[in-house]
Scaffold this active site. Structure first.
Site, mmCIF file in Angstrom:
data_model
loop_
_atom_site.group_PDB
_atom_site.id
_atom_site.type_symbol
_atom_site.label_atom_id
_atom_site.label_comp_id
_atom_site.label_asym_id
_atom_site.label_seq_id
_atom_site.Cartn_x
_atom_site.Cartn_y
_atom_site.Cartn_z
ATOM 1 N N PHE B 68 21.073 0.543 -8.090
ATOM 2 C CA PHE B 68 20.858 1.203 -6.545
ATOM 3 C C PHE B 68 20.527 -0.447 -6.718
ATOM 4 C CE2 PHE B 68 19.680 4.779 -8.070
ATOM 5 C CZ PHE B 68 20.831 6.245 -6.744
ATOM 6 N N PRO B 69 21.460 -1.763 -6.611
ATOM 7 C CA PRO B 69 21.579 -3.036 -5.949
ATOM 8 C C PRO B 69 21.080 -3.289 -4.453
ATOM 9 C CG PRO B 69 22.767 -2.655 -7.931
ATOM 10 C CD PRO B 69 22.640 -1.837 -7.494
ATOM 11 N N HIS B 70 19.988 -3.863 -4.073
ATOM 12 C CA HIS B 70 19.103 -3.562 -3.118
ATOM 13 C C HIS B 70 19.126 -4.771 -2.027
ATOM 14 C CE1 HIS B 70 16.115 -1.966 -4.794
ATOM 15 N NE2 HIS B 70 15.248 -2.451 -3.781
ATOM 16 N N GLY B 71 19.474 -5.462 -1.314
ATOM 17 C CA GLY B 71 18.119 -5.919 -0.777
ATOM 18 C C GLY B 71 18.843 -7.112 1.192
ATOM 19 N N TYR B 117 17.895 1.048 5.674
ATOM 20 C CA TYR B 117 18.502 0.512 4.659
ATOM 21 C C TYR B 117 17.195 1.252 3.569
ATOM 22 C CZ TYR B 117 16.247 -3.221 1.194
ATOM 23 O OH TYR B 117 16.307 -3.674 0.476
#
Lengths: 112, 153
Positions: B68-71, B117
């Site tokens: 889950f790459p996120h930011g 998010y």
């Protein structure tokens, strides 16, 4: 985009990541995420900060202390920090000349 | 937040069913390219730098075969989710050392109302605990079939 603005945007994204990690660490770790690289990220932040023109870095620091965010997007020709109108003449300058500041609040302007 | 709400932040243009990259750096670059071509987002370098920084903090490959790459980044104005699938698998520094086959990339603006998010991340992680569902997602023929499986339809 002006190269210095690119660095400022990256710096602000990094600052937000560090802040959010510190504030929501428990919640994020409950989801399974680990943050063993936090100190390394802080070091990378310092390294990035060192590449920014000292007067801009100082302005960034001052604005962040005052408003929380120093760089804000311009949406529909408005500064989304203070909602002042941004002259359309600014748009053509953004990619080449210099980092633009809102004439009303002084925040650094970014066209997403 | 339920999965139907989460899926409102993605679209068929943000579905990469056959990722070609096999290492982490190339996979992130390919997914950011997908984000830019599937939306009106203009600044891939900023997004890539943010996602790379996030991975330095700790790998986002936290599920079995899932990452889950996120930011948050100034480069986007609303929560945007890209879904990618790799048949070969990507070395994404997962905790169990196994290759990653499914990716949910969440990029959000600096401020989003109601922390959509984090809630979306939580909903996806919760839903993807189901091993049977993960197998279905690996085989889904297209975006519609993928979403239908995710919704449990």
């Amino acid at each position: 985009m002006h190269p210095q603005l690119q660095l400022l945007v990256a710096l602000q994204d990094m600052d937000q990541m560090i802040r959010e990690t510190e504030e929501s660490r428990e919640q994020l770790e409950d989801l399974g995420f680990r943050h063993e690289g936090l100190e390394a990220l802080k070091n990378a932040r310092e390294e990035l900060s060192g590449k920014i023109d000292p007067s801009l870095a100082s302005w960034y620091k001052r604005l962040t202390a005052r408003w929380g965010h120093a760089v804000v997007p311009v949406v529909s020709n408005l500064c989304t920090g203070c909602f002042a109108s941004i002259p359309s003449s600014f748009v053509s300058k953004t990619n080449v000349d210099k980092v633009q500041k809102c004439e009303s609040c002084g925040r650094l302007l970014y066209w997403p | 937040m339920d999965i139907v709400e989460v899926l409102k932040h993605t679209s068929p243009a943000l579905f990469l069913p056959d990722l070609q990259a096999t290492d982490k750096a190339a996979a992130l670059a390919e997914m950011v390219e997908g984000l830019v071509s599937g939306t009106s987002i203009h600044n891939p370098d900023t997004i890539l730098q943010m996602l790379q920084s996030r991975e330095h903090l700790g790998s986002t490959a936290v599920g079995p075969g899932i990452a889950f790459p996120h930011g948050r980044t100034l480069a986007v104005q609303r929560l945007t989710i890209l879904i990618a699938r790799s048949h070969a698998g990507v070395d994404f520094d997962s905790e169990d050392g196994q290759p990653t086959h499914l990716f949910f990339v969440l990029v959000a603006p600096p401020q989003d109302s109601g922390h959509q998010y984090i809630k979306s991340l939580a909903a996806l992680i919760d839903r993807l605990q189901d091993a049977g569902l993960r197998a279905q997602l690996g085989e889904a023929a297209d975006y519609d079939a993928f979403c239908a499986a995710l919704k449990g339809a």
